[in-house]
Design an enzyme around this catalytic site. Structure first.
Site, mmCIF file in Angstrom:
data_model
loop_
_atom_site.group_PDB
_atom_site.id
_atom_site.type_symbol
_atom_site.label_atom_id
_atom_site.label_comp_id
_atom_site.label_asym_id
_atom_site.label_seq_id
_atom_site.Cartn_x
_atom_site.Cartn_y
_atom_site.Cartn_z
ATOM 1 N NE ARG A 67 0.506 31.971 33.323
ATOM 2 C CZ ARG A 67 1.140 31.646 34.452
ATOM 3 N NH1 ARG A 67 0.775 32.184 35.585
ATOM 4 N NH2 ARG A 67 2.132 30.788 34.448
ATOM 5 C CG ASP A 86 -0.607 27.460 48.308
ATOM 6 O OD1 ASP A 86 -0.709 26.983 49.437
ATOM 7 O OD2 ASP A 86 -1.047 26.857 47.312
HETATM 8 C C1 PRP Z 1 2.820 30.763 41.983
HETATM 9 C C2 PRP Z 1 2.240 32.117 42.365
HETATM 10 C C3 PRP Z 1 3.154 32.608 43.461
HETATM 11 C C4 PRP Z 1 3.586 31.323 44.122
HETATM 12 C C5 PRP Z 1 2.843 31.143 45.415
HETATM 13 O O1 PRP Z 1 3.875 30.936 41.097
HETATM 14 O O2 PRP Z 1 2.217 32.990 41.266
HETATM 15 O O3 PRP Z 1 4.271 33.293 42.948
HETATM 16 O O4 PRP Z 1 3.300 30.252 43.221
HETATM 17 O O5 PRP Z 1 3.027 29.871 45.955
HETATM 18 P P1 PRP Z 1 3.840 29.562 47.276
HETATM 19 O O6 PRP Z 1 3.343 30.493 48.333
HETATM 20 O O7 PRP Z 1 3.468 28.127 47.569
HETATM 21 O O8 PRP Z 1 5.309 29.715 47.000
HETATM 22 P P2 PRP Z 1 4.464 29.774 40.156
HETATM 23 O O9 PRP Z 1 5.724 29.247 40.745
HETATM 24 O O10 PRP Z 1 3.388 28.762 39.855
HETATM 25 O O11 PRP Z 1 4.815 30.597 38.827
HETATM 26 P P3 PRP Z 1 3.794 31.433 37.884
HETATM 27 O O12 PRP Z 1 3.412 32.699 38.613
HETATM 28 O O13 PRP Z 1 4.592 31.732 36.654
HETATM 29 O O14 PRP Z 1 2.592 30.561 37.619
#
Ligand code: PRP
Length: 181
Positions: free
Chosen positions: A165, A103
């Site tokens: 999830r 993202d």
């Molecule tokens: C989410 C997703 C990616 C990251 C992407 O993880 O799983 O690892 O965000 O977002 P970015 O490109 O803006 O950094 P999160 O930190 O929510 O942890 P999770 O996977 O445990 O939900």
């Protein structure tokens, strides 16, 4: 749980087709190379990673890394925290990072820099979802399932406040679910 979903973006079937295609691309890329260390980014990538690597016809090692920046919310905190490191030594290894979504790109940039600094021979990235409109740092994935619009998506590993999830598809959450938070 399904009643909280406004619309489906990618069905179970769409995801199956994408996983097979990615597995084929990964199989082809790693032919003739040393077995890569496949690193799943906890927790979101677990479901995707297991679906893809079971269809990869190459020797692979598996490991996991836990980093977090959303802390269960819809907005990136801007700071990536390493919660739990991989067990393996990345030095000299070909690494394939498995992500559920790229993202802002902050998580991926952090991981690529971290693993490169520790001597990884190569770092490639496979993500199910890529959201280019969300990008705030320059990074890219090598194997991509779908490019998603700039909407908050859940399911198939992706959460809101740790829920959803386990949805077998990817959908957009009804705004009223998160608007009051
Ligand atoms: C989410 C997703 C990616 C990251 C992407 O993880 O799983 O690892 O965000 O977002 P970015 O490109 O803006 O950094 P999160 O930190 O929510 O942890 P999770 O996977 O445990 O939900």
């Amino acid at each position: 749980m399904n009643n909280d979903i406004l619309k489906t973006l990618y069905s179970k079937k769409d995801i199956e087709v994408a996983c097979k295609r990615l597995a084929n691309e990964i199989t082809e890329y790693y032919q003739g190379k040393e077995s890569p260390l496949v690193v799943g980014v906890l927790k979101g990538a677990v479901i995707f990673m297991t679906d893809v690597i079971r269809q990869v016809d190459a020797y692979v090692d598996m490991d996991f890394i836990d980093v977090s920046s959303y802390h269960g919310t819809t907005k990136s905190s801007g700071k990536v925290d390493l919660v739990t490191d991989i067990n393996s030594d990345p030095k000299g290894r070909d690494i394939l990072i498995m992500e559920d979504i790229v993202d802002t790109g902050r998580t991926l940039k952090f991981l690529i820099e971290n693993l490169t600094k520790r001597g990884a021979k190569s770092v490639k990235v496979c993500t199910l979802l890529d959201k280019p409109e969300g990008r705030v740092v320059d990074t890219h994935s090598d194997f991509t399932g779908f490019q998603v619009p700039n909407e908050f998506v859940v399911g198939y590993g992706l959460d809101y406040e740790e829920k959803y999830r386990n949805l077998p598809y990817i959908g957009v959450l009804k705004p009223e679910i998160y608007q009051n938070n």
